[in-house]
Design a protein around this motif. Structure first.
Motif, PDB file in Angstrom:
ATOM      1  N   GLY A  91       2.335  12.744 -26.912  1.00  0.00           N
ATOM      2  CA  GLY A  91       2.890  14.034 -27.561  1.00  0.00           C
ATOM      3  C   GLY A  91       1.749  14.737 -28.479  1.00  0.00           C
ATOM      4  O   GLY A  91       1.142  14.051 -29.043  1.00  0.00           O
TER       5      GLY A  91
ATOM      6  N   GLU B   3       2.234  14.039 -32.128  1.00  0.00           N
ATOM      7  CA  GLU B   3       1.734  12.505 -32.500  1.00  0.00           C
ATOM      8  C   GLU B   3       0.115  12.427 -32.418  1.00  0.00           C
ATOM      9  O   GLU B   3      -0.589  11.762 -33.271  1.00  0.00           O
ATOM     10  CB  GLU B   3       2.411  11.554 -31.750  1.00  0.00           C
TER      11      GLU B   3
ATOM     12  N   TYR C 123       7.434  16.047 -38.613  1.00  0.00           N
ATOM     13  CA  TYR C 123       6.975  16.800 -37.539  1.00  0.00           C
ATOM     14  C   TYR C 123       7.280  16.116 -36.176  1.00  0.00           C
ATOM     15  O   TYR C 123       7.513  16.920 -34.922  1.00  0.00           O
ATOM     16  CB  TYR C 123       5.662  17.316 -37.562  1.00  0.00           C
ATOM     17  N   GLY C 124       7.357  14.685 -35.973  1.00  0.00           N
ATOM     18  CA  GLY C 124       7.435  13.939 -34.692  1.00  0.00           C
ATOM     19  C   GLY C 124       8.903  13.769 -34.297  1.00  0.00           C
ATOM     20  O   GLY C 124       9.853  14.346 -35.040  1.00  0.00           O
ATOM     21  N   THR C 125       9.136  13.098 -33.376  1.00  0.00           N
ATOM     22  CA  THR C 125      10.421  12.732 -32.576  1.00  0.00           C
ATOM     23  C   THR C 125      10.693  11.635 -33.602  1.00  0.00           C
ATOM     24  O   THR C 125      10.117  11.049 -34.630  1.00  0.00           O
ATOM     25  CB  THR C 125      10.077  12.084 -31.275  1.00  0.00           C
ATOM     26  N   GLU C 126      11.933  10.715 -33.269  1.00  0.00           N
ATOM     27  CA  GLU C 126      12.438   9.756 -33.972  1.00  0.00           C
ATOM     28  C   GLU C 126      11.470   8.720 -33.984  1.00  0.00           C
ATOM     29  O   GLU C 126      11.440   7.994 -35.166  1.00  0.00           O
ATOM     30  CB  GLU C 126      13.711   9.380 -33.656  1.00  0.00           C
ATOM     31  N   ASP C 127      10.939   8.308 -32.853  1.00  0.00           N
ATOM     32  CA  ASP C 127      10.173   7.217 -32.873  1.00  0.00           C
ATOM     33  C   ASP C 127       8.601   7.498 -33.416  1.00  0.00           C
ATOM     34  O   ASP C 127       7.940   6.485 -33.068  1.00  0.00           O
ATOM     35  CB  ASP C 127      10.065   7.019 -31.201  1.00  0.00           C
ATOM     36  N   ALA C 128       8.225   8.748 -33.553  1.00  0.00           N
ATOM     37  CA  ALA C 128       6.936   9.056 -33.947  1.00  0.00           C
ATOM     38  C   ALA C 128       6.428   8.091 -34.972  1.00  0.00           C
ATOM     39  O   ALA C 128       5.322   7.739 -34.744  1.00  0.00           O
ATOM     40  CB  ALA C 128       6.814  10.428 -34.104  1.00  0.00           C
TER      41      ALA C 128
END
Length: 136
Positions: free
Chosen positions: A83, A86, A119-124
């Motif tokens: 992404g 990331e 700023y990232g996703t849950e897994d970032a």
């Protein structure tokens, strides 16, 4: 501005390099500064802006070299597949770890994880931490 706030601005500029040609980066810095809330904008000195521009430009110039370093440790997640948020966070952290002697490694990693949380996703955060752990 605090170092964390400046780092966030550097991250935002590095994110932009994926979408804008190099000649527009300085315009993006102006846009990002204007976009900030009044309290942060009031605290940004010319010295802060110069620091942000210098660090972002240095990391952007080294992006291909930094990507090679990331690709060497990222099994199954090459930079082309990551992404953009990331990737920008990891690029900044690798730049700080490898090329910026003023930033301790632990600080670079911690700040990267914090940016990933914001700023990232849950897994970032775990993804960013895992890549950076393999680099150091």
């Amino acid at each position: 501005m605090t170092r964390s706030e400046m780092r966030e601005q550097i991250f935002r500029l590095l994110f932009c390099i994926e979408f804008y040609p190099e000649g527009e980066w300085s315009e993006q810095l102006i846009y990002l500064a204007d976009d900030e809330d009044d309290a942060k904008a009031d605290t940004a000195s010319q010295k802060d802006i110069d620091y942000i521009q210098t660090k972002a430009a240095a990391a952007a110039v080294l992006a291909d070299e930094i990507d090679d370093r990331i690709n060497a440790v990222a099994k199954g997640w090459k930079t082309k597949r990551m992404g953009k948020v990331e990737l920008a966070i990891i690029r900044l952290a690798v730049y700080e770890i490898e090329y910026d002697d003023d930033i301790p490694t632990g600080v670079a990693i911690n700040e990267a994880v914090e940016l990933a949380k914001r700023y990232g996703t849950e897994d970032a955060p775990s993804f960013v931490n895992g890549i950076l752990a393999k680099i150091v």
